[in-house]
Design a protein around this motif. Sequence first.
Motif, short mmCIF file in Angstrom:
data_model
loop_
_atom_site.label_atom_id
_atom_site.label_comp_id
_atom_site.label_asym_id
_atom_site.label_seq_id
_atom_site.Cartn_x
_atom_site.Cartn_y
_atom_site.Cartn_z
N ASN A 60 0.83 -1.21 0.00
CA ASN A 60 0.00 0.00 0.00
C ASN A 60 0.86 1.26 0.00
OD1 ASN A 60 -2.55 -1.19 -0.04
ND2 ASN A 60 -2.52 -1.53 2.16
N ALA A 61 2.06 1.15 0.56
CA ALA A 61 2.94 2.32 0.62
C ALA A 61 3.28 2.83 -0.78
CB ALA A 61 4.22 1.97 1.38
N LEU A 121 2.37 6.41 -2.08
CA LEU A 121 3.46 7.27 -2.55
C LEU A 121 3.10 7.93 -3.87
CD1 LEU A 121 6.32 8.33 -2.05
CD2 LEU A 121 7.17 6.29 -3.25
N GLN A 122 2.44 7.20 -4.76
CA GLN A 122 1.98 7.79 -6.03
C GLN A 122 0.99 8.91 -5.76
OE1 GLN A 122 1.48 3.46 -7.78
NE2 GLN A 122 0.60 4.96 -9.15
N TRP A 123 0.08 8.70 -4.87
CA TRP A 123 -0.92 9.73 -4.53
C TRP A 123 -0.24 10.96 -3.95
CZ3 TRP A 123 -4.47 5.95 -1.43
CH2 TRP A 123 -5.12 5.08 -2.31
N TYR A 124 0.73 10.73 -3.09
CA TYR A 124 1.45 11.84 -2.46
C TYR A 124 2.22 12.63 -3.51
CZ TYR A 124 0.49 9.93 2.22
OH TYR A 124 -0.12 9.48 3.37
N MET A 125 2.82 11.92 -4.45
CA MET A 125 3.55 12.62 -5.52
C MET A 125 2.59 13.44 -6.37
SD MET A 125 6.29 9.83 -6.79
CE MET A 125 7.69 9.37 -5.80
N PHE A 126 1.41 12.92 -6.62
CA PHE A 126 0.42 13.68 -7.37
C PHE A 126 0.01 14.93 -6.58
CE2 PHE A 126 -4.02 14.57 -8.63
CZ PHE A 126 -3.78 14.91 -9.95
N ALA A 127 -0.12 14.79 -5.27
CA ALA A 127 -0.44 15.95 -4.43
C ALA A 127 0.66 17.01 -4.52
CB ALA A 127 -0.64 15.52 -2.97
N VAL A 128 1.92 16.57 -4.57
CA VAL A 128 3.03 17.52 -4.74
C VAL A 128 2.91 18.23 -6.08
CG1 VAL A 128 5.54 17.72 -5.05
CG2 VAL A 128 4.63 16.29 -3.22
N VAL A 129 2.60 17.49 -7.13
CA VAL A 129 2.45 18.09 -8.46
C VAL A 129 1.38 19.17 -8.44
CG1 VAL A 129 1.72 17.64 -10.85
CG2 VAL A 129 3.29 16.06 -9.72
N VAL A 130 0.24 18.86 -7.86
CA VAL A 130 -0.88 19.82 -7.86
C VAL A 130 -0.59 21.01 -6.95
CG1 VAL A 130 -3.30 20.12 -7.24
CG2 VAL A 130 -2.58 18.09 -8.50
N MET A 131 -0.24 20.74 -5.70
CA MET A 131 -0.12 21.82 -4.71
C MET A 131 1.12 22.68 -4.92
SD MET A 131 -2.97 21.64 -3.26
CE MET A 131 -2.70 23.05 -2.22
N LEU A 132 2.20 22.12 -5.43
CA LEU A 132 3.38 22.94 -5.69
C LEU A 132 3.39 23.47 -7.12
CD1 LEU A 132 6.24 21.07 -3.80
CD2 LEU A 132 4.61 22.76 -2.95
N GLY A 133 2.70 22.78 -8.01
CA GLY A 133 2.68 23.21 -9.41
C GLY A 133 1.77 24.39 -9.68
N VAL A 134 0.82 24.64 -8.81
CA VAL A 134 -0.15 25.71 -9.06
C VAL A 134 0.51 27.10 -9.07
CG1 VAL A 134 -0.96 25.96 -6.67
CG2 VAL A 134 -2.50 26.47 -8.54
N SER A 135 1.45 27.34 -8.16
CA SER A 135 2.11 28.65 -8.14
C SER A 135 3.00 28.83 -9.37
CB SER A 135 2.92 28.82 -6.86
OG SER A 135 3.90 27.81 -6.73
N TYR A 136 3.64 27.76 -9.80
CA TYR A 136 4.46 27.80 -11.01
C TYR A 136 3.59 28.05 -12.24
CZ TYR A 136 7.55 26.04 -14.69
OH TYR A 136 8.29 25.89 -15.84
N THR A 137 2.41 27.45 -12.25
CA THR A 137 1.48 27.64 -13.37
C THR A 137 1.03 29.10 -13.45
OG1 THR A 137 0.73 25.36 -13.15
CG2 THR A 137 -0.70 26.86 -14.36
N LEU A 138 0.75 29.71 -12.31
CA LEU A 138 0.38 31.13 -12.29
C LEU A 138 1.54 31.99 -12.76
CD1 LEU A 138 -1.62 33.40 -11.64
CD2 LEU A 138 -0.75 33.36 -9.29
N GLY A 147 -1.10 8.36 10.66
CA GLY A 147 -0.64 7.46 9.60
C GLY A 147 -1.82 6.95 8.81
N SER A 148 -1.52 6.25 7.76
CA SER A 148 -2.55 5.69 6.92
C SER A 148 -3.33 4.61 7.65
CB SER A 148 -1.89 5.08 5.68
OG SER A 148 -2.84 4.39 4.90
N SER A 149 -4.60 4.48 7.33
CA SER A 149 -5.41 3.40 7.91
C SER A 149 -5.16 2.09 7.17
CB SER A 149 -6.89 3.78 7.85
OG SER A 149 -7.28 4.00 6.52
N ASN A 150 -4.46 2.16 6.03
CA ASN A 150 -4.13 0.96 5.27
C ASN A 150 -2.89 0.29 5.83
OD1 ASN A 150 -6.21 1.38 3.34
ND2 ASN A 150 -4.93 2.90 2.34
N ALA A 151 -2.88 -1.02 5.83
CA ALA A 151 -1.71 -1.76 6.30
C ALA A 151 -0.50 -1.40 5.44
CB ALA A 151 -1.98 -3.26 6.24
N GLY A 152 0.59 -1.06 6.10
CA GLY A 152 1.81 -0.73 5.36
C GLY A 152 1.79 0.64 4.73
N GLY A 153 0.80 1.47 5.10
CA GLY A 153 0.68 2.80 4.51
C GLY A 153 1.66 3.80 5.09
#
Length: 179
Positions: free
Chosen positions: A48-49, A53-70, A126-132
């Motif tokens: 699950n980790a 990790l993929q979801w977290y990386m996508f969150a980085v793309v969106v939340m950090l990429g928005v200021s760069y996009t502006l 932490g994540s509610s998923n095992a190994g999260g």
Amino acid sequence: MRPLLALSERIDRMNERVGWIADLMVLLACLVSAANAMIRYAFDDSSNAWLELQWYMFAVVVMLGVSYTLKRNEHVRVDLLYMNMSDRQRLWLDLVGGLVFLLPTCALLGWLSWPFFMQSWSVDEGSSNAGGLLRWPVKFLVPLGFALLALQGVSEIIKRIAALRGYIQIDARYVRPEQ
């Protein structure tokens, strides 16, 4: 006006670096996704980790990429109206939009998201998923992203004011300092 333009330039440089991190996360997320799929199908094993990790990386793309996009002036707007305006009208629309909508929205959402992060951090959520993974680092991206967006909004407002006052030259699509 020069000190404000220097501040604007520093903010722009910072968000260029932040944008580079967001770009890198796209590549890394693709690699993690491919590796996770290969391991899952080839070895019938997964964690699950890796998915989180993929979801977290996508969150980085969106939340950090928005200021760069502006900063790059690539954000979404109603171009049907915008493209029919003169350069001066565009500057005024960007200025008013930044002051009336962008900065207050960033301030409100950043302020409201801070307790969301702090509560998670205080209990070491932490994540509610095992190994999260831990949840608080990704929750920190929300106030951080809005803070970076607000800073870039300040930079864009400075540039619009400078262009309206004739301190910098304007282009039909971008506002950039005179060379």
